[in-house]
Design an enzyme around this catalytic site. Structure first.
Site, PDB file in Angstrom:
ATOM      1  NE  ARG A   1       1.815   6.001 -17.652  1.00  0.00           N
ATOM      2  CZ  ARG A   1       1.448   4.721 -17.478  1.00  0.00           C
ATOM      3  NH1 ARG A   1       1.641   4.113 -16.329  1.00  0.00           N
ATOM      4  NH2 ARG A   1       0.899   4.056 -18.462  1.00  0.00           N
TER       5      ARG A   1
ATOM      6  CG  HIS B   1      -4.106   2.851 -18.241  1.00  0.00           C
ATOM      7  ND1 HIS B   1      -2.912   3.249 -17.677  1.00  0.00           N
ATOM      8  CD2 HIS B   1      -4.424   1.694 -17.610  1.00  0.00           C
ATOM      9  CE1 HIS B   1      -2.530   2.376 -16.749  1.00  0.00           C
ATOM     10  NE2 HIS B   1      -3.441   1.415 -16.693  1.00  0.00           N
TER      11      HIS B   1
ATOM     12  CD  GLU C   1       0.751  -2.996 -17.661  1.00  0.00           C
ATOM     13  OE1 GLU C   1      -0.219  -3.750 -17.531  1.00  0.00           O
ATOM     14  OE2 GLU C   1       1.529  -2.734 -16.741  1.00  0.00           O
TER      15      GLU C   1
ATOM     16  CG  ASN D   1       3.940  -0.107 -16.657  1.00  0.00           C
ATOM     17  OD1 ASN D   1       4.599   0.935 -16.687  1.00  0.00           O
ATOM     18  ND2 ASN D   1       2.666  -0.165 -16.969  1.00  0.00           N
TER      19      ASN D   1
ATOM     20  CE1 TYR E   1       2.705  -2.342 -10.005  1.00  0.00           C
ATOM     21  CE2 TYR E   1       2.724  -2.803 -12.358  1.00  0.00           C
ATOM     22  CZ  TYR E   1       2.393  -1.979 -11.306  1.00  0.00           C
ATOM     23  OH  TYR E   1       1.766  -0.792 -11.539  1.00  0.00           O
TER      24      TYR E   1
ATOM     25  CD  GLU F   1       1.235   1.105 -14.512  1.00  0.00           C
ATOM     26  OE1 GLU F   1       1.059  -0.021 -13.977  1.00  0.00           O
ATOM     27  OE2 GLU F   1       0.488   1.561 -15.382  1.00  0.00           O
TER      28      GLU F   1
HETATM   29  C1  FCB Z   1      -0.769  -2.585 -14.331  1.00  0.00           C
HETATM   30  C2  FCB Z   1      -1.756  -1.574 -14.837  1.00  0.00           C
HETATM   31  C3  FCB Z   1      -2.235  -0.595 -13.801  1.00  0.00           C
HETATM   32  C4  FCB Z   1      -2.427  -1.253 -12.453  1.00  0.00           C
HETATM   33  C5  FCB Z   1      -1.201  -2.053 -12.067  1.00  0.00           C
HETATM   34  C6  FCB Z   1      -1.283  -2.694 -10.711  1.00  0.00           C
HETATM   35  O1  FCB Z   1      -0.849  -3.732 -15.098  1.00  0.00           O
HETATM   36  O2  FCB Z   1      -1.201  -0.844 -15.902  1.00  0.00           O
HETATM   37  O3  FCB Z   1      -3.410   0.005 -14.276  1.00  0.00           O
HETATM   38  O4  FCB Z   1      -3.572  -2.001 -12.434  1.00  0.00           O
HETATM   39  O5  FCB Z   1      -0.954  -3.026 -13.027  1.00  0.00           O
END
Ligand code: FCB
Length: 483
Positions: A88, A136, A181, A309, A311, A386
């Site tokens: 991607r 992006h 995002e 995405n 985290y 992500e």
């Molecule tokens: C996300 C972004 C990506 C990267 C990660 C850690 O928010 O999409 O570009 O910075 O975080």
């Protein structure tokens, strides 16, 4: 690659993914490409922002980054060696229509298109499926000068640009992601100002939310026109929002943050309406008169895939003003909050494990998020576009022993499988990131890659986590915690 790490498990200590599950890695143009003034590219808002003193840690810029623009063949060879099924990447809009302004796209830059066309060909030749993000975050600066995402003309120009890219690559690319995002583009770009263009105007941030939604809708229709066989996706950074408080106001804090982060994007795109509570919550900031008649129908386009995405979890509570407001939302330090009209919500610091970003590690959130989407939008195909973690990696004798990242990945892949086992239609996973790269306001100080980059020499070193991931990909299975 014949190390022990690549053997994830012995029989019985691994869990398999569904057949055909797509394994990949991700990057984004401004974070890896460099070559910012080559082949006709003009500045984006991130060039301007990173060259403004004080905006990015260490004064870092994406001028060179990973030099992926010149080294993509070497990078693809590493991906192939690792057995990646998909890559991607994003297209830098200022390479494609460098003369764009609010009135029109200007001429298409064939050299810019040729770069991505060659990239796609090289990937396909290596047996790697390209997945293309159209936006992006590197908005052409000329569009920001005319209002940026506060202007609906930016959304209109985006759709025209999307049509150009899909027309050029759609014969070979199966998946186009309109936006990455939009939450970050709107609130970090226009409310807290920690991202380009660095504005701190809450009303502008909400106008940006709407015009990004509109850009998605117009862009989705444009991709379908230009590449009828392609799948259209949107990638959102959705939050698993929870509270540890038991007051009524704590539950209300959850509702409001859920509205600003999740539903203000999901509802217009998937249901054709804005959430009434968000309109009410933000009424003191804007009357939403930038939403014109017919816009919601334009935004509410069929969506083939939703990119997720994830985290870190989002924990909130009501702020009663008795102590300084806790702002551990993981979205950078600013005197202006990204949480528009939510000044009485705080983000407490959580105990437990954190990554180098200071982000709490809680894989349960990924399961919960995927299950919620499955519950509320049954039948919608989901793709993890992500997931990954930054740690302070070091190269020692040509190796990077990033055990924490490997553990993070293992636990988050198990979390994906938990959601799949409960019925969520998740069809793939893209690890963020393939390479260490320019981490926005943090510059090069945060390393997310499974491949290490020495920024002085551009030497790539495959980290242990990449070898581990390669074995997961090969076996289509993740070792259990004990495995
Ligand atoms: C996300 C972004 C990506 C990267 C990660 C850690 O928010 O999409 O570009 O910075 O975080």
């Amino acid at each position: 690659m014949t190390t022990t790490e690549e053997r994830p498990t012995t029989a019985g200590t691994e869990r398999g993914f569904p057949p055909g599950f797509v394994w990949g890695t991700a990057t984004a143009s401004y974070q890896v490409e460099g070559a910012v003034a080559e082949d006709g590219r003009t500045p984006s808002i991130w060039d301007t922002f990173s060259h403004t003193p004080g905006r990015v840690a260490g004064g870092d810029t994406g001028d060179v980054a990973d030099d992926h623009y010149h080294r993509f063949r070497e990078d693809i060879a590493i991906m192939k060696q690792l057995g990646m099924a998909s890559y991607r990447f994003s297209v830098a809009w200022p390479r494609i229509t460098p003369q764009v302004d609010a009135e029109g796209l200007g001429p298409v830059n064939e050299a810019g298109l040729a770069f991505y066309s060659t990239l796609v060909d090289e990937l396909l030749a290596a047996g790697i499926e390209p997945a293309v993000t159209l936006y992006h975050w590197d908005l052409p600066q000329a569009l920001e000068d005319a209002g940026g995402w506060t202007s609906r003309r930016t959304a209109e120009r985006f759709a025209e640009y999307a049509e150009v890219v899909a027309g050029a690559l759609g014969d070979r690319v199966r998946t186009f992601i309109t936006l990455n995002e939009p939450w970050c583009s709107a609130y970090l770009g226009y409310a807290s100002g920690v991202h380009a263009p660095g504005r701190t105007e809450p009303a502008a941030a909400l106008a940006a939310v709407h015009h990004l939604n509109l850009a998605h809708g117009l862009g989705a229709a444009a991709v379908r026109r230009a590449a009828p066989g392609a799948r259209v996706a949107l990638t959102l950074n959705l939050a698993w929002v929870r509270t540890e408080g038991s007051r009524r106001a704590d539950a209300d804090a959850v509702r409001r943050v859920d509205g600003l982060q999740n539903r203000v994007f999901l509802d217009p795109v998937l249901r054709g309406r804005y959430p009434a509570d968000v309109l009410l919550d933000t009424a003191s900031v804007t009357d939403w008169s930038f939403v014109r008649e017919g816009d919601l129908a334009l935004i509410h386009q069929p969506l083939d895939v939703l990119g997720v995405n994830y985290y870190s979890p989002t924990v909130v509570q009501a702020w009663d003003g008795s102590s300084p407001r806790a702002e551990n939302d993981g979205h950078g330090a600013s005197t202006h909050s990204p949480w528009v009209a939510a000044g009485d919500v705080e983000f407490p610091e959580l105990p437990g494990e954190k990554t180098a970003m200071g982000w709490s590690v809680d894989p349960r959130g990924l399961t919960e998020l995927l299950l919620r989407l499955h519950r509320e939008h049954p039948g919608l195909e989901l793709l993890v576009t992500e997931n990954g973690a930054a740690y302070d990696d070091e190269v020692v004798d040509g190796r990077v022993h990033d055990v924490e990242r490997t553990r993070y990945l293992r636990d988050h892949l198990a979390a994906v499988l938990d959601a799949v086992a409960a019925g969520a239609p998740v069809t793939g996973y893209y690890l963020w990131s393939f390479l260490d790269n320019f981490e926005w306001g943090y510059g090069f100080s945060k390393r997310f890659g499974v491949v290490h980059v020495d920024y002085a020499t551009q030497v790539r070193t495959v980290k242990d986590s990449a070898r581990w991931y390669a074995a997961v990909v090969r076996r289509n299975a993740v070792p259990t915690a004990a495995g």
